[in-house]
Scaffold this motif. Structure first.
Motif, short mmCIF file in Angstrom:
data_model
loop_
_atom_site.label_atom_id
_atom_site.label_comp_id
_atom_site.label_asym_id
_atom_site.label_seq_id
_atom_site.Cartn_x
_atom_site.Cartn_y
_atom_site.Cartn_z
N ASP A 183 0.87 -1.17 0.00
CA ASP A 183 0.00 0.00 0.00
C ASP A 183 0.91 1.23 0.00
N PRO A 184 1.01 1.93 -1.11
CA PRO A 184 1.98 3.03 -1.21
C PRO A 184 1.60 4.32 -0.49
N ARG A 185 0.43 4.38 0.10
CA ARG A 185 0.04 5.61 0.81
C ARG A 185 0.93 5.81 2.03
N ALA A 186 1.46 7.03 2.16
CA ALA A 186 2.36 7.33 3.26
C ALA A 186 2.32 8.81 3.59
N ALA A 187 2.83 9.14 4.77
CA ALA A 187 2.93 10.53 5.19
C ALA A 187 4.19 10.69 6.03
N LEU A 188 4.80 11.85 5.93
CA LEU A 188 5.95 12.20 6.75
C LEU A 188 5.56 13.36 7.64
N HIS A 189 5.72 13.19 8.95
CA HIS A 189 5.44 14.23 9.94
C HIS A 189 6.78 14.77 10.42
N VAL A 190 6.93 16.10 10.38
CA VAL A 190 8.18 16.73 10.78
C VAL A 190 7.87 17.83 11.79
N GLN A 191 8.54 17.79 12.92
CA GLN A 191 8.37 18.84 13.92
C GLN A 191 9.19 20.05 13.52
N GLY A 192 8.68 21.22 13.82
CA GLY A 192 9.41 22.45 13.55
C GLY A 192 10.51 22.69 14.55
N ALA A 193 11.06 23.88 14.53
CA ALA A 193 12.15 24.24 15.43
C ALA A 193 11.69 24.29 16.89
N ASP A 194 10.39 24.40 17.11
CA ASP A 194 9.83 24.40 18.46
C ASP A 194 8.72 23.35 18.51
N PRO A 195 8.28 22.99 19.69
CA PRO A 195 7.24 21.95 19.78
C PRO A 195 5.85 22.43 19.37
N PHE A 196 5.74 23.68 18.94
CA PHE A 196 4.44 24.25 18.60
C PHE A 196 4.18 24.31 17.10
N SER A 197 5.06 23.70 16.32
CA SER A 197 4.85 23.72 14.86
C SER A 197 5.21 22.37 14.26
N PHE A 198 4.56 22.07 13.14
CA PHE A 198 4.82 20.82 12.43
C PHE A 198 4.39 20.97 10.98
N ALA A 199 4.92 20.07 10.16
CA ALA A 199 4.49 19.97 8.76
C ALA A 199 4.29 18.50 8.44
N VAL A 200 3.38 18.24 7.51
CA VAL A 200 3.11 16.88 7.05
C VAL A 200 3.16 16.88 5.53
#
Length: 152
Positions: A69-86
């Protein structure tokens, strides 16, 4: 009523910038039973191609998951614990490097930052074969994230 900061959605560019600023993130793949499989990975983000590349070995469970199943996601935390990107998308799993200097080995070598490139590329390429290394390429269809503007 108290005034508290509210979460602010990241623009596509801000999420891309956050991905570019980090090196480690949590890759989520889908287990056969539907639950997520999470693993911390070193990655390389290419904003022009909108791809994330990972080096791994052929015997890892995430490889089996992504081939099924090729569906995937990458979660990355920002420089502080209050931000993220997916970064969400579909992953492609290469064949493992089978011969020093083959296309997969060259791609693995190219993924290294210039300051980490080996003095002896031939030795590096031989190690990739011995370790049964391959490349996971996540083709990103959707970027999103959130920031919370607070003082830590």
């Amino acid at each position: 009523m108290t005034q508290r900061p509210t979460p602010r959605p990241l623009s596509d560019q801000a999420a891309s910038d956050l991905l570019a600023a980090q090196q480690f993130g949590t890759l989520a793949s889908v287990k056969a039973g539907g639950h997520p499989h999470l693993t911390t990975m070193l990655y390389r983000w290419d904003p022009a191609e909108r791809t994330v590349r990972f080096s791994t070995t052929a015997d890892r469970v995430k490889v089996r998951h992504l081939r099924r199943d090729p569906r995937a996601a990458l979660h990355v935390q920002g420089a502080d614990p209050f931000s993220f990107a997916v970064a969400e998308g579909e992953a492609e799993v290469s064949e493992e490097s089978a011969e020093p200097g083959d296309a997969v080995g060259q791609e693995l070598l190219a993924m290294l930052p210039a300051e980490l490139r080996p003095v002896d590329p031939g030795q590096f390429l031989a190690e990739q074969v011995a370790e049964r290394r391959l490349v996971i390429t996540l083709r990103v269809h959707r970027l999103y994230g959130t920031a919370l503007d607070v003082s830590a």
